[in-house]
Design a protein around this motif. Structure first.
Motif, PDB file in Angstrom:
ATOM      1  N   MET A 138      28.148  29.970 -28.190  1.00 46.42           N
ATOM      2  CA  MET A 138      27.711  28.601 -28.213  1.00 46.42           C
ATOM      3  C   MET A 138      26.858  28.411 -29.449  1.00 46.42           C
ATOM      4  SD  MET A 138      25.441  26.791 -25.266  1.00 46.42           S
ATOM      5  CE  MET A 138      26.514  27.609 -24.152  1.00 46.42           C
ATOM      6  N   GLY A 139      27.071  27.353 -30.181  1.00 51.06           N
ATOM      7  CA  GLY A 139      26.355  27.094 -31.419  1.00 51.06           C
ATOM      8  C   GLY A 139      24.931  26.643 -31.205  1.00 51.06           C
ATOM      9  N   ASN A 140      24.186  26.591 -32.295  1.00 46.72           N
ATOM     10  CA  ASN A 140      22.767  26.278 -32.257  1.00 46.72           C
ATOM     11  C   ASN A 140      22.475  24.830 -31.903  1.00 46.72           C
ATOM     12  OD1 ASN A 140      20.051  26.628 -32.559  1.00 46.72           O
ATOM     13  ND2 ASN A 140      20.076  26.467 -34.764  1.00 46.72           N
ATOM     14  N   GLU A 141      23.401  23.910 -32.138  1.00 49.17           N
ATOM     15  CA  GLU A 141      23.136  22.487 -31.895  1.00 49.17           C
ATOM     16  C   GLU A 141      24.130  21.914 -30.894  1.00 49.17           C
ATOM     17  OE1 GLU A 141      22.142  20.043 -35.252  1.00 49.17           O
ATOM     18  OE2 GLU A 141      21.874  21.823 -36.473  1.00 49.17           O
ATOM     19  N   SER A 142      24.345  22.603 -29.817  1.00 48.80           N
ATOM     20  CA  SER A 142      25.347  22.136 -28.862  1.00 48.80           C
ATOM     21  C   SER A 142      24.723  21.834 -27.504  1.00 48.80           C
ATOM     22  CB  SER A 142      26.463  23.179 -28.714  1.00 48.80           C
ATOM     23  OG  SER A 142      25.957  24.373 -28.204  1.00 48.80           O
ATOM     24  N   HIS A 143      25.543  21.218 -26.697  1.00 53.06           N
ATOM     25  CA  HIS A 143      25.155  20.894 -25.324  1.00 53.06           C
ATOM     26  C   HIS A 143      26.190  21.519 -24.394  1.00 53.06           C
ATOM     27  CE1 HIS A 143      22.905  17.835 -27.497  1.00 53.06           C
ATOM     28  NE2 HIS A 143      22.174  17.695 -26.417  1.00 53.06           N
ATOM     29  N   LEU A 144      25.718  22.226 -23.405  1.00 54.90           N
ATOM     30  CA  LEU A 144      26.579  22.814 -22.392  1.00 54.90           C
ATOM     31  C   LEU A 144      26.633  21.860 -21.209  1.00 54.90           C
ATOM     32  CD1 LEU A 144      28.133  25.217 -21.140  1.00 54.90           C
ATOM     33  CD2 LEU A 144      25.915  26.047 -20.322  1.00 54.90           C
ATOM     34  N   THR A 152      31.530  15.353   0.088  1.00 47.07           N
ATOM     35  CA  THR A 152      31.132  16.165  -1.056  1.00 47.07           C
ATOM     36  C   THR A 152      30.568  15.280  -2.159  1.00 47.07           C
ATOM     37  OG1 THR A 152      33.331  16.054  -2.066  1.00 47.07           O
ATOM     38  CG2 THR A 152      32.891  17.933  -0.620  1.00 47.07           C
ATOM     39  N   CYS A 153      29.808  15.898  -3.039  1.00 49.74           N
ATOM     40  CA  CYS A 153      29.319  15.224  -4.231  1.00 49.74           C
ATOM     41  C   CYS A 153      29.360  16.216  -5.385  1.00 49.74           C
ATOM     42  CB  CYS A 153      27.892  14.688  -4.037  1.00 49.74           C
ATOM     43  SG  CYS A 153      26.633  15.956  -3.900  1.00 49.74           S
ATOM     44  N   LEU A 154      29.243  15.701  -6.580  1.00 53.32           N
ATOM     45  CA  LEU A 154      29.257  16.533  -7.772  1.00 53.32           C
ATOM     46  C   LEU A 154      27.875  16.504  -8.405  1.00 53.32           C
ATOM     47  CD1 LEU A 154      30.840  18.201  -9.908  1.00 53.32           C
ATOM     48  CD2 LEU A 154      31.346  16.023 -11.042  1.00 53.32           C
ATOM     49  N   LEU A 155      27.308  17.673  -8.600  1.00 50.15           N
ATOM     50  CA  LEU A 155      26.051  17.819  -9.319  1.00 50.15           C
ATOM     51  C   LEU A 155      26.406  18.175 -10.753  1.00 50.15           C
ATOM     52  CD1 LEU A 155      22.892  18.153  -9.237  1.00 50.15           C
ATOM     53  CD2 LEU A 155      23.358  20.579  -8.956  1.00 50.15           C
ATOM     54  N   LYS A 156      26.056  17.303 -11.683  1.00 53.14           N
ATOM     55  CA  LYS A 156      26.375  17.519 -13.098  1.00 53.14           C
ATOM     56  C   LYS A 156      25.097  17.817 -13.859  1.00 53.14           C
ATOM     57  CE  LYS A 156      28.560  13.464 -13.182  1.00 53.14           C
ATOM     58  NZ  LYS A 156      29.279  12.306 -13.723  1.00 53.14           N
ATOM     59  N   PHE A 157      25.191  18.760 -14.799  1.00 56.44           N
ATOM     60  CA  PHE A 157      24.036  19.017 -15.647  1.00 56.44           C
ATOM     61  C   PHE A 157      24.476  19.261 -17.084  1.00 56.44           C
ATOM     62  CE2 PHE A 157      25.144  23.107 -13.792  1.00 56.44           C
ATOM     63  CZ  PHE A 157      25.106  23.991 -14.868  1.00 56.44           C
ATOM     64  N   VAL A 158      23.610  18.851 -17.999  1.00 56.43           N
ATOM     65  CA  VAL A 158      23.817  19.041 -19.435  1.00 56.43           C
ATOM     66  C   VAL A 158      22.629  19.840 -19.934  1.00 56.43           C
ATOM     67  CG1 VAL A 158      24.097  17.924 -21.673  1.00 56.43           C
ATOM     68  CG2 VAL A 158      25.033  16.844 -19.631  1.00 56.43           C
ATOM     69  N   TYR A 159      22.906  20.996 -20.514  1.00 53.03           N
ATOM     70  CA  TYR A 159      21.878  21.905 -20.999  1.00 53.03           C
ATOM     71  C   TYR A 159      21.871  21.843 -22.528  1.00 53.03           C
ATOM     72  CZ  TYR A 159      19.391  26.323 -21.711  1.00 53.03           C
ATOM     73  OH  TYR A 159      18.503  27.278 -22.105  1.00 53.03           O
ATOM     74  N   GLN A 181      19.998  28.248  -9.885  1.00 52.00           N
ATOM     75  CA  GLN A 181      19.608  29.010 -11.079  1.00 52.00           C
ATOM     76  C   GLN A 181      20.712  28.946 -12.122  1.00 52.00           C
ATOM     77  OE1 GLN A 181      18.209  32.988 -10.274  1.00 52.00           O
ATOM     78  NE2 GLN A 181      18.706  33.683 -12.317  1.00 52.00           N
ATOM     79  N   ILE A 182      20.337  28.666 -13.366  1.00 53.17           N
ATOM     80  CA  ILE A 182      21.286  28.612 -14.480  1.00 53.17           C
ATOM     81  C   ILE A 182      20.903  29.710 -15.458  1.00 53.17           C
ATOM     82  CG2 ILE A 182      22.207  27.224 -16.361  1.00 53.17           C
ATOM     83  CD1 ILE A 182      21.173  24.760 -14.787  1.00 53.17           C
ATOM     84  N   ASN A 183      21.822  30.642 -15.680  1.00 64.50           N
ATOM     85  CA  ASN A 183      21.611  31.704 -16.673  1.00 64.50           C
ATOM     86  C   ASN A 183      22.517  31.432 -17.859  1.00 64.50           C
ATOM     87  OD1 ASN A 183      19.798  33.398 -15.145  1.00 64.50           O
ATOM     88  ND2 ASN A 183      21.541  33.794 -13.822  1.00 64.50           N
ATOM     89  N   SER A 184      21.962  31.563 -19.055  1.00 68.21           N
ATOM     90  CA  SER A 184      22.776  31.320 -20.246  1.00 68.21           C
ATOM     91  C   SER A 184      22.431  32.324 -21.322  1.00 68.21           C
ATOM     92  CB  SER A 184      22.559  29.893 -20.761  1.00 68.21           C
ATOM     93  OG  SER A 184      21.201  29.702 -21.099  1.00 68.21           O
ATOM     94  N   LEU A 185      23.394  32.547 -22.176  1.00 72.86           N
ATOM     95  CA  LEU A 185      23.214  33.386 -23.350  1.00 72.86           C
ATOM     96  C   LEU A 185      23.647  32.554 -24.538  1.00 72.86           C
ATOM     97  CD1 LEU A 185      22.594  36.046 -24.799  1.00 72.86           C
ATOM     98  CD2 LEU A 185      24.938  36.753 -24.281  1.00 72.86           C
ATOM     99  N   ASN A 245      18.117  30.607 -28.984  1.00 68.69           N
ATOM    100  CA  ASN A 245      18.898  31.809 -29.249  1.00 68.69           C
ATOM    101  C   ASN A 245      18.448  32.876 -28.262  1.00 68.69           C
ATOM    102  OD1 ASN A 245      20.774  33.447 -30.591  1.00 68.69           O
ATOM    103  ND2 ASN A 245      19.180  34.315 -31.890  1.00 68.69           N
ATOM    104  N   GLY A 246      19.406  33.523 -27.619  1.00 71.60           N
ATOM    105  CA  GLY A 246      19.082  34.581 -26.673  1.00 71.60           C
ATOM    106  C   GLY A 246      19.380  34.198 -25.241  1.00 71.60           C
ATOM    107  N   LYS A 247      18.776  34.943 -24.310  1.00 70.60           N
ATOM    108  CA  LYS A 247      18.989  34.736 -22.878  1.00 70.60           C
ATOM    109  C   LYS A 247      17.982  33.731 -22.347  1.00 70.60           C
ATOM    110  CE  LYS A 247      20.826  39.283 -21.807  1.00 70.60           C
ATOM    111  NZ  LYS A 247      20.685  40.475 -20.971  1.00 70.60           N
TER     112      LYS A 247
END
Length: 88
Positions: A1-7, A47-54, A81-85, A60-62
Motif C-alpha cells: 500500500m502506498g504512502n498516500e492511499s486510503h484502505l 444484516t447491515c454493512l459496517l464500512k471503514f476507510v483507513y 480490531q484492524i491490523n495493517s502493514l 509506514n510499518g505495522k
C-alpha cells in the motif's frame, strides 16, 4: 500500500438475536479511520454493512487500530480490531 492511499473495507453484521438490535454508536479510536454503518436498527435476522476507510498517509510499518461498536446487547461494547502493514 502506498504512502498516500486510503484502505476501504467493509464487513457484514447480522442480528442473530430474537429482538431488535440497536447500534447506538460506531467510533474509531483515531482520526485516521472513518466509519459508517448502513443500518442502525436491525430486526431479528437483518444484516447491515459496517464500512471503514483507513487513511495511511505518512504511515509506514505495522498498525493496530480499533472500532468501538456500542449496542443494546448483553455486552454493551464490541471491539473490532484492524491490523495493517503499510509498506512504502
Amino acid at each position: 500500500m502506498g504512502n498516500e492511499s486510503h484502505l476501504q473495507r467493509g464487513c457484514n453484521h447480522k442480528n442473530a438475536g430474537k429482538g431488535v438490535l440497536k447500534i447506538q454508536a460506531v467510533d474509531p479510536d483515531c482520526s485516521c479511520t472513518d466509519v459508517s454503518v448502513t443500518k442502525k436498527e436491525l430486526s431479528a435476522g437483518d444484516t447491515c454493512l459496517l464500512k471503514f476507510v483507513y487513511n495511511t498517509h505518512l504511515k509506514n510499518g505495522k498498525y493496530e487500530n480499533y472500532i468501538c461498536i456500542t449496542a443494546n446487547t448483553d455486552s454493551l461494547v464490541h471491539i473490532l480490531q484492524i491490523n495493517s502493514l503499510v509498506d512504502l
